[in-house]
Design a protein around this motif. Structure first.
Motif, PDB file in Angstrom:
ATOM      1  N   GLY A   1      12.261  21.276   5.888  1.00 45.15           N
ATOM      2  CA  GLY A   1      11.742  21.064   4.549  1.00 45.15           C
ATOM      3  C   GLY A   1      11.144  19.683   4.407  1.00 45.15           C
ATOM      4  O   GLY A   1      10.398  19.202   5.265  1.00 45.15           O
ATOM      5  N   ASN A   2      11.476  19.031   3.313  1.00 48.11           N
ATOM      6  CA  ASN A   2      10.938  17.715   3.013  1.00 48.11           C
ATOM      7  C   ASN A   2      11.856  16.624   3.535  1.00 48.11           C
ATOM      8  O   ASN A   2      13.064  16.807   3.674  1.00 48.11           O
ATOM      9  CB  ASN A   2      10.742  17.533   1.502  1.00 48.11           C
ATOM     10  N   MET A   3      11.270  15.471   3.788  1.00 45.46           N
ATOM     11  CA  MET A   3      12.015  14.281   4.189  1.00 45.46           C
ATOM     12  C   MET A   3      11.740  13.196   3.157  1.00 45.46           C
ATOM     13  O   MET A   3      10.590  12.880   2.857  1.00 45.46           O
ATOM     14  CB  MET A   3      11.576  13.798   5.580  1.00 45.46           C
ATOM     15  N   GLU A   4      12.808  12.664   2.601  1.00 44.89           N
ATOM     16  CA  GLU A   4      12.670  11.695   1.520  1.00 44.89           C
ATOM     17  C   GLU A   4      13.383  10.403   1.897  1.00 44.89           C
ATOM     18  O   GLU A   4      14.562  10.416   2.284  1.00 44.89           O
ATOM     19  CB  GLU A   4      13.263  12.258   0.223  1.00 44.89           C
ATOM     20  N   LEU A   5      12.653   9.293   1.812  1.00 44.53           N
ATOM     21  CA  LEU A   5      13.210   7.965   2.075  1.00 44.53           C
ATOM     22  C   LEU A   5      13.185   7.170   0.786  1.00 44.53           C
ATOM     23  O   LEU A   5      12.134   6.995   0.177  1.00 44.53           O
ATOM     24  CB  LEU A   5      12.399   7.242   3.157  1.00 44.53           C
ATOM     25  N   LYS A   6      14.365   6.689   0.372  1.00 43.03           N
ATOM     26  CA  LYS A   6      14.471   5.921  -0.864  1.00 43.03           C
ATOM     27  C   LYS A   6      15.098   4.568  -0.557  1.00 43.03           C
ATOM     28  O   LYS A   6      16.036   4.472   0.234  1.00 43.03           O
ATOM     29  CB  LYS A   6      15.336   6.658  -1.905  1.00 43.03           C
ATOM     30  N   ALA A   7      14.579   3.541  -1.209  1.00 45.74           N
ATOM     31  CA  ALA A   7      15.118   2.196  -1.043  1.00 45.74           C
ATOM     32  C   ALA A   7      14.871   1.421  -2.318  1.00 45.74           C
ATOM     33  O   ALA A   7      13.870   1.627  -3.010  1.00 45.74           O
ATOM     34  CB  ALA A   7      14.475   1.485   0.146  1.00 45.74           C
ATOM     35  N   GLU A   8      15.777   0.511  -2.642  1.00 41.11           N
ATOM     36  CA  GLU A   8      15.611  -0.316  -3.833  1.00 41.11           C
ATOM     37  C   GLU A   8      14.544  -1.391  -3.620  1.00 41.11           C
ATOM     38  O   GLU A   8      13.770  -1.706  -4.535  1.00 41.11           O
ATOM     39  CB  GLU A   8      16.944  -0.964  -4.207  1.00 41.11           C
ATOM     40  N   ASN A   9      14.459  -1.943  -2.401  1.00 48.69           N
ATOM     41  CA  ASN A   9      13.488  -3.004  -2.133  1.00 48.69           C
ATOM     42  C   ASN A   9      12.357  -2.517  -1.242  1.00 48.69           C
ATOM     43  O   ASN A   9      11.226  -2.354  -1.680  1.00 48.69           O
ATOM     44  CB  ASN A   9      14.180  -4.214  -1.510  1.00 48.69           C
ATOM     45  N   SER A  10      12.661  -2.242   0.031  1.00 50.55           N
ATOM     46  CA  SER A  10      11.600  -1.874   0.968  1.00 50.55           C
ATOM     47  C   SER A  10      12.167  -0.987   2.065  1.00 50.55           C
ATOM     48  O   SER A  10      13.372  -0.974   2.308  1.00 50.55           O
ATOM     49  CB  SER A  10      10.958  -3.119   1.582  1.00 50.55           C
ATOM     50  N   ILE A  11      11.266  -0.280   2.717  1.00 53.83           N
ATOM     51  CA  ILE A  11      11.573   0.533   3.885  1.00 53.83           C
ATOM     52  C   ILE A  11      10.779  -0.042   5.040  1.00 53.83           C
ATOM     53  O   ILE A  11       9.543  -0.137   4.983  1.00 53.83           O
ATOM     54  CB  ILE A  11      11.213   2.006   3.655  1.00 53.83           C
ATOM     55  N   ILE A  12      11.451  -0.458   6.101  1.00 51.80           N
ATOM     56  CA  ILE A  12      10.820  -1.108   7.239  1.00 51.80           C
ATOM     57  C   ILE A  12      10.954  -0.201   8.446  1.00 51.80           C
ATOM     58  O   ILE A  12      12.061   0.179   8.834  1.00 51.80           O
ATOM     59  CB  ILE A  12      11.468  -2.480   7.520  1.00 51.80           C
ATOM     60  N   LEU A  13       9.826   0.154   9.037  1.00 45.87           N
ATOM     61  CA  LEU A  13       9.788   0.907  10.293  1.00 45.87           C
ATOM     62  C   LEU A  13       9.234  -0.031  11.350  1.00 45.87           C
ATOM     63  O   LEU A  13       8.032  -0.329  11.372  1.00 45.87           O
ATOM     64  CB  LEU A  13       8.909   2.152  10.151  1.00 45.87           C
ATOM     65  N   ASN A  14      10.097  -0.525  12.205  1.00 49.08           N
ATOM     66  CA  ASN A  14       9.724  -1.527  13.202  1.00 49.08           C
ATOM     67  C   ASN A  14       9.566  -0.836  14.548  1.00 49.08           C
ATOM     68  O   ASN A  14      10.490  -0.210  15.057  1.00 49.08           O
ATOM     69  CB  ASN A  14      10.789  -2.621  13.274  1.00 49.08           C
ATOM     70  N   GLY A  15       8.368  -0.931  15.135  1.00 48.71           N
ATOM     71  CA  GLY A  15       8.117  -0.299  16.415  1.00 48.71           C
ATOM     72  C   GLY A  15       6.951   0.660  16.313  1.00 48.71           C
ATOM     73  O   GLY A  15       6.128   0.612  15.390  1.00 48.71           O
ATOM     74  N   THR A  16       6.872   1.544  17.296  1.00 49.77           N
ATOM     75  CA  THR A  16       5.806   2.533  17.320  1.00 49.77           C
ATOM     76  C   THR A  16       6.226   3.737  16.506  1.00 49.77           C
ATOM     77  O   THR A  16       7.226   4.395  16.820  1.00 49.77           O
ATOM     78  CB  THR A  16       5.498   2.955  18.760  1.00 49.77           C
ATOM     79  N   VAL A  17       5.506   4.022  15.445  1.00 51.36           N
ATOM     80  CA  VAL A  17       5.813   5.140  14.556  1.00 51.36           C
ATOM     81  C   VAL A  17       4.712   6.172  14.709  1.00 51.36           C
ATOM     82  O   VAL A  17       3.525   5.849  14.554  1.00 51.36           O
ATOM     83  CB  VAL A  17       5.925   4.681  13.087  1.00 51.36           C
TER      84      VAL A  17
END
Length: 307
Positions: free
Chosen positions: A234-250
Protein backbone atom coordinates in the motif's frame (compact mmCIF):
# COMPACT_ATOMS: atom_id res chain seq x y z
CA UNK A 1 -46.50 -53.45 132.44
CA UNK A 2 -45.42 -52.87 136.03
CA UNK A 3 -43.61 -50.03 137.69
CA UNK A 4 -40.40 -51.89 137.42
CA UNK A 5 -40.50 -52.03 133.54
CA UNK A 6 -42.22 -53.74 130.57
CA UNK A 7 -43.59 -57.18 131.06
CA UNK A 8 -41.80 -59.74 128.98
CA UNK A 9 -44.04 -61.84 126.76
CA UNK A 10 -43.58 -65.45 126.38
CA UNK A 11 -42.69 -67.13 123.15
CA UNK A 12 -46.25 -68.39 122.74
CA UNK A 13 -47.74 -64.90 123.15
CA UNK A 14 -45.37 -63.46 120.62
CA UNK A 15 -46.22 -66.15 118.09
CA UNK A 16 -49.98 -65.61 118.54
CA UNK A 17 -49.60 -61.83 118.16
CA UNK A 18 -47.49 -62.24 114.99
CA UNK A 19 -50.05 -64.65 113.55
CA UNK A 20 -52.91 -62.20 114.16
CA UNK A 21 -50.99 -59.31 112.50
CA UNK A 22 -50.22 -61.40 109.41
CA UNK A 23 -53.80 -62.49 109.11
CA UNK A 24 -55.00 -58.88 109.24
CA UNK A 25 -52.51 -57.75 106.58
CA UNK A 26 -53.37 -60.60 104.25
CA UNK A 27 -57.10 -59.78 104.40
CA UNK A 28 -56.62 -55.99 103.92
CA UNK A 29 -56.05 -55.44 100.13
CA UNK A 30 -56.11 -51.63 100.35
CA UNK A 31 -53.21 -51.42 102.73
CA UNK A 32 -50.62 -48.88 101.45
CA UNK A 33 -52.76 -47.79 98.44
CA UNK A 34 -52.76 -44.04 97.61
CA UNK A 35 -55.17 -42.88 94.84
CA UNK A 36 -53.24 -40.47 92.48
CA UNK A 37 -54.31 -39.11 89.02
CA UNK A 38 -52.16 -40.61 86.21
CA UNK A 39 -51.73 -37.22 84.44
CA UNK A 40 -50.06 -35.86 87.55
CA UNK A 41 -47.47 -38.64 87.64
CA UNK A 42 -43.86 -37.84 86.50
CA UNK A 43 -43.35 -39.00 82.91
CA UNK A 44 -39.93 -40.17 81.71
CA UNK A 45 -38.48 -39.95 78.11
CA UNK A 46 -38.60 -37.26 75.34
CA UNK A 47 -42.07 -36.02 74.50
CA UNK A 48 -43.46 -33.12 72.50
CA UNK A 49 -40.99 -30.69 70.91
CA UNK A 50 -38.04 -32.44 72.51
CA UNK A 51 -39.05 -35.66 70.83
CA UNK A 52 -39.35 -33.97 67.40
CA UNK A 53 -35.93 -32.35 67.86
CA UNK A 54 -34.41 -35.73 68.76
CA UNK A 55 -35.89 -37.27 65.60
CA UNK A 56 -34.43 -34.45 63.45
CA UNK A 57 -31.00 -34.93 64.99
CA UNK A 58 -31.13 -38.66 64.32
CA UNK A 59 -32.16 -38.09 60.68
CA UNK A 60 -29.34 -35.52 60.22
CA UNK A 61 -26.77 -37.93 61.64
CA UNK A 62 -28.04 -40.60 59.26
CA UNK A 63 -27.65 -38.28 56.25
CA UNK A 64 -24.12 -37.32 57.33
CA UNK A 65 -23.26 -40.99 57.70
CA UNK A 66 -24.48 -41.69 54.14
CA UNK A 67 -22.47 -38.74 52.74
CA UNK A 68 -19.39 -39.90 54.61
CA UNK A 69 -19.85 -43.37 53.17
CA UNK A 70 -20.11 -41.98 49.62
CA UNK A 71 -16.97 -39.86 50.08
CA UNK A 72 -15.10 -42.85 51.44
CA UNK A 73 -16.12 -44.97 48.45
CA UNK A 74 -15.05 -42.22 46.03
CA UNK A 75 -11.67 -41.85 47.74
CA UNK A 76 -11.17 -45.59 47.68
CA UNK A 77 -12.18 -45.95 44.01
CA UNK A 78 -10.51 -42.81 42.55
CA UNK A 79 -7.44 -42.20 44.69
CA UNK A 80 -7.12 -45.92 45.43
CA UNK A 81 -6.05 -45.74 49.03
CA UNK A 82 -5.24 -49.18 50.42
CA UNK A 83 -3.22 -50.81 53.17
CA UNK A 84 0.03 -50.03 51.31
CA UNK A 85 -0.81 -46.35 50.80
CA UNK A 86 -2.10 -44.49 47.76
CA UNK A 87 -1.64 -46.16 44.37
CA UNK A 88 -1.98 -42.99 42.25
CA UNK A 89 0.01 -40.33 44.13
CA UNK A 90 2.64 -39.77 46.80
CA UNK A 91 2.87 -37.04 49.42
CA UNK A 92 6.33 -36.02 50.62
CA UNK A 93 7.36 -34.07 53.69
CA UNK A 94 8.86 -31.32 51.50
CA UNK A 95 5.39 -30.59 50.08
CA UNK A 96 5.97 -32.46 46.81
CA UNK A 97 2.94 -34.16 45.30
CA UNK A 98 3.94 -36.88 42.85
CA UNK A 99 1.50 -38.59 40.48
CA UNK A 100 2.43 -42.22 39.86
CA UNK A 101 0.08 -42.86 36.94
CA UNK A 102 -1.97 -41.08 34.28
CA UNK A 103 -4.32 -38.64 36.02
CA UNK A 104 -7.41 -36.90 34.70
CA UNK A 105 -8.09 -33.51 36.26
CA UNK A 106 -9.71 -30.20 35.38
CA UNK A 107 -8.72 -26.95 37.06
CA UNK A 108 -5.74 -27.01 39.45
CA UNK A 109 -5.05 -24.15 41.87
CA UNK A 110 -1.42 -24.50 43.00
CA UNK A 111 0.07 -22.68 45.95
CA UNK A 112 2.25 -19.58 45.72
CA UNK A 113 5.37 -20.10 43.57
CA UNK A 114 4.56 -23.72 42.82
CA UNK A 115 6.58 -25.80 40.37
CA UNK A 116 5.29 -28.39 37.92
CA UNK A 117 7.88 -30.84 36.58
CA UNK A 118 8.58 -34.42 35.60
CA UNK A 119 11.18 -37.07 36.34
CA UNK A 120 14.71 -36.55 35.19
CA UNK A 121 14.75 -39.26 32.49
CA UNK A 122 11.05 -39.14 31.57
CA UNK A 123 8.95 -36.68 29.60
CA UNK A 124 6.13 -34.76 31.24
CA UNK A 125 3.10 -35.16 28.97
CA UNK A 126 0.12 -32.86 29.53
CA UNK A 127 -2.84 -33.36 27.17
CA UNK A 128 -6.03 -31.33 26.87
CA UNK A 129 -9.21 -32.97 25.58
CA UNK A 130 -10.15 -30.55 22.77
CA UNK A 131 -9.20 -27.69 25.09
CA UNK A 132 -6.03 -25.59 25.46
CA UNK A 133 -3.77 -26.18 28.44
CA UNK A 134 -3.53 -22.99 30.47
CA UNK A 135 -1.06 -22.24 33.26
CA UNK A 136 -2.02 -19.02 35.04
CA UNK A 137 -0.62 -17.25 38.07
CA UNK A 138 -2.10 -13.80 38.66
CA UNK A 139 -1.88 -11.82 35.43
CA UNK A 140 0.70 -14.16 33.86
CA UNK A 141 -0.78 -16.86 31.63
CA UNK A 142 0.78 -19.61 29.51
CA UNK A 143 -1.59 -21.16 26.97
CA UNK A 144 -0.61 -24.25 24.97
CA UNK A 145 -2.95 -24.84 22.05
CA UNK A 146 -2.94 -27.14 19.05
CA UNK A 147 -1.33 -24.69 16.63
CA UNK A 148 0.35 -22.15 18.89
CA UNK A 149 1.76 -21.44 22.34
CA UNK A 150 1.18 -17.99 23.82
CA UNK A 151 2.53 -16.26 26.93
CA UNK A 152 0.74 -13.21 28.33
CA UNK A 153 2.09 -11.16 31.22
CA UNK A 154 1.77 -7.58 32.42
CA UNK A 155 4.92 -7.71 34.55
CA UNK A 156 7.28 -9.39 32.07
CA UNK A 157 8.70 -12.88 31.84
CA UNK A 158 12.03 -14.60 32.26
CA UNK A 159 13.34 -18.05 31.29
CA UNK A 160 15.99 -19.43 33.63
CA UNK A 161 18.03 -22.63 33.36
CA UNK A 162 17.14 -24.57 36.56
CA UNK A 163 20.56 -26.22 36.72
CA UNK A 164 22.87 -23.26 36.11
CA UNK A 165 20.41 -20.48 37.07
CA UNK A 166 21.46 -18.58 33.95
CA UNK A 167 18.90 -16.30 32.31
CA UNK A 168 18.19 -17.60 28.81
CA UNK A 169 15.60 -15.02 27.83
CA UNK A 170 14.16 -12.01 29.64
CA UNK A 171 11.96 -9.05 28.82
CA UNK A 172 13.58 -6.89 31.49
CA UNK A 173 15.18 -4.21 29.31
CA UNK A 174 16.85 -2.43 32.23
CA UNK A 175 19.07 -5.31 33.32
CA UNK A 176 19.12 -7.53 30.19
CA UNK A 177 19.49 -6.73 26.54
CA UNK A 178 16.76 -8.24 24.40
CA UNK A 179 18.50 -11.33 22.93
CA UNK A 180 16.68 -14.19 21.28
CA UNK A 181 17.61 -17.67 22.49
CA UNK A 182 19.92 -19.77 20.37
CA UNK A 183 18.05 -21.43 17.53
CA UNK A 184 15.18 -18.91 17.50
CA UNK A 185 15.17 -17.09 14.15
CA UNK A 186 11.72 -15.47 14.08
CA UNK A 187 10.03 -13.35 16.76
CA UNK A 188 6.30 -12.84 16.17
CA UNK A 189 4.83 -10.05 18.32
CA UNK A 190 1.91 -7.65 17.97
CA UNK A 191 3.62 -4.77 19.76
CA UNK A 192 7.23 -4.37 20.88
CA UNK A 193 8.90 -1.55 22.81
CA UNK A 194 12.67 -1.59 22.70
CA UNK A 195 15.60 0.78 22.26
CA UNK A 196 17.04 -0.92 19.19
CA UNK A 197 16.66 -3.93 16.92
CA UNK A 198 19.82 -5.36 15.35
CA UNK A 199 20.92 -8.50 13.52
CA UNK A 200 24.27 -10.18 13.01
CA UNK A 201 26.80 -8.56 10.71
CA UNK A 202 26.40 -11.40 8.20
CA UNK A 203 22.60 -11.74 8.43
CA UNK A 204 19.73 -9.66 7.11
CA UNK A 205 17.14 -8.12 9.41
CA UNK A 206 13.68 -8.73 7.95
CA UNK A 207 10.56 -7.24 9.50
CA UNK A 208 7.36 -8.59 7.95
CA UNK A 209 3.77 -7.75 8.85
CA UNK A 210 0.43 -8.91 7.49
CA UNK A 211 -1.32 -5.59 7.96
CA UNK A 212 0.08 -2.21 8.91
CA UNK A 213 3.51 -1.58 10.42
CA UNK A 214 4.10 1.51 12.56
CA UNK A 215 7.63 2.35 13.72
CA UNK A 216 7.64 5.20 16.21
CA UNK A 217 10.44 6.60 18.35
CA UNK A 218 10.11 9.11 21.17
CA UNK A 219 13.62 10.43 20.48
CA UNK A 220 13.76 9.75 16.75
CA UNK A 221 14.07 6.70 14.52
CA UNK A 222 17.46 5.82 13.01
CA UNK A 223 17.73 3.04 10.44
CA UNK A 224 21.23 2.04 9.34
CA UNK A 225 22.52 -0.81 7.24
CA UNK A 226 24.48 -1.74 4.16
CA UNK A 227 21.29 -1.91 2.11
CA UNK A 228 17.88 -0.76 3.36
CA UNK A 229 14.87 -1.92 1.36
CA UNK A 230 11.20 -1.20 1.97
CA UNK A 231 8.52 -3.27 0.27
CA UNK A 232 4.88 -2.58 0.84
CA UNK A 233 1.63 -3.29 -0.93
CA UNK A 234 0.00 0.00 0.00
CA UNK A 235 1.18 3.46 0.92
CA UNK A 236 4.34 4.45 2.76
CA UNK A 237 4.11 7.46 5.03
CA UNK A 238 7.04 9.27 6.67
CA UNK A 239 6.23 11.81 9.37
CA UNK A 240 8.61 14.02 11.32
CA UNK A 241 8.25 17.13 13.45
CA UNK A 242 11.39 18.77 12.03
CA UNK A 243 12.96 17.00 9.05
CA UNK A 244 13.47 13.67 7.33
CA UNK A 245 17.07 13.00 6.28
CA UNK A 246 17.97 10.30 3.76
CA UNK A 247 21.76 10.10 3.73
CA UNK A 248 23.33 8.07 0.94
CA UNK A 249 22.15 6.74 -2.38
CA UNK A 250 18.35 6.77 -2.50
CA UNK A 251 16.61 4.98 -5.33
CA UNK A 252 12.86 5.13 -5.95
CA UNK A 253 11.33 2.59 -8.31
CA UNK A 254 8.75 4.38 -10.46
CA UNK A 255 7.01 1.18 -11.51
CA UNK A 256 4.32 1.65 -8.88
CA UNK A 257 4.07 5.42 -9.19
CA UNK A 258 1.09 6.82 -11.11
CA UNK A 259 1.96 8.11 -14.56
CA UNK A 260 0.07 10.35 -16.96
CA UNK A 261 -0.09 10.39 -20.74
CA UNK A 262 1.01 13.39 -22.78
CA UNK A 263 -2.52 13.98 -23.85
CA UNK A 264 -3.69 15.09 -20.40
CA UNK A 265 -3.76 18.78 -19.69
CA UNK A 266 -1.92 20.16 -16.68
CA UNK A 267 -4.55 22.77 -16.13
CA UNK A 268 -7.13 20.15 -15.22
CA UNK A 269 -8.67 21.17 -11.90
CA UNK A 270 -9.33 17.54 -10.91
CA UNK A 271 -5.61 16.67 -10.56
CA UNK A 272 -2.70 18.19 -8.66
CA UNK A 273 0.75 16.94 -9.62
CA UNK A 274 3.93 17.42 -7.63
CA UNK A 275 7.55 16.66 -8.33
CA UNK A 276 9.75 15.12 -5.62
CA UNK A 277 13.04 16.96 -5.26
CA UNK A 278 16.02 16.54 -2.95
CA UNK A 279 18.70 18.91 -1.71
CA UNK A 280 22.39 18.11 -1.50
CA UNK A 281 22.07 17.41 2.25
CA UNK A 282 19.27 14.88 1.67
CA UNK A 283 16.32 17.14 2.43
CA UNK A 284 13.23 16.25 0.38
CA UNK A 285 10.72 18.79 -0.83
CA UNK A 286 7.94 18.92 -3.40
CA UNK A 287 7.26 21.33 -6.27
CA UNK A 288 3.91 21.59 -7.98
CA UNK A 289 4.11 20.62 -11.65
CA UNK A 290 2.60 23.20 -13.95
CA UNK A 291 4.11 22.18 -17.30
CA UNK A 292 6.25 19.75 -19.21
CA UNK A 293 10.00 19.42 -18.51
CA UNK A 294 9.67 21.36 -15.28
CA UNK A 295 12.62 21.30 -12.91
CA UNK A 296 12.91 21.83 -9.14
CA UNK A 297 13.12 25.61 -9.30
CA UNK A 298 10.92 27.30 -6.73
CA UNK A 299 10.55 30.79 -5.41
CA UNK A 300 11.39 29.70 -1.86
CA UNK A 301 14.53 27.56 -1.83
CA UNK A 302 14.29 25.00 1.07
CA UNK A 303 17.85 23.81 0.68
CA UNK A 304 20.13 25.08 3.39
CA UNK A 305 17.20 26.39 5.46
CA UNK A 306 15.45 24.82 8.41
CA UNK A 307 12.02 23.43 7.53
Amino acid sequence: QSSNGPVKKSMREKAVERRNVNKEHNSNFKAGYIPIDEDRLHKTGLRGRKGNLAICVIVLLFILAVINLIITLVIWAVIRIGPNGCDSMEFHESGLLRFKQVSDMGVIHPLYKSTVGGRRNEDLVITGNNQPIVFQQGTTKLSVEKDKTSITSDIGMEFVDPRTQNTLFSTDYETHEFHLPNGVKILNVQKASTERITSNATSDLNIKVDGRAIVRGNEGVFITGKTIEFRMGGNMELKAENSIILNGTVMVSPSRLPSSSHGEQFNNDDWLRFKLCMCADGTLFKVQVTGYSMGCQTSVNPCGATH
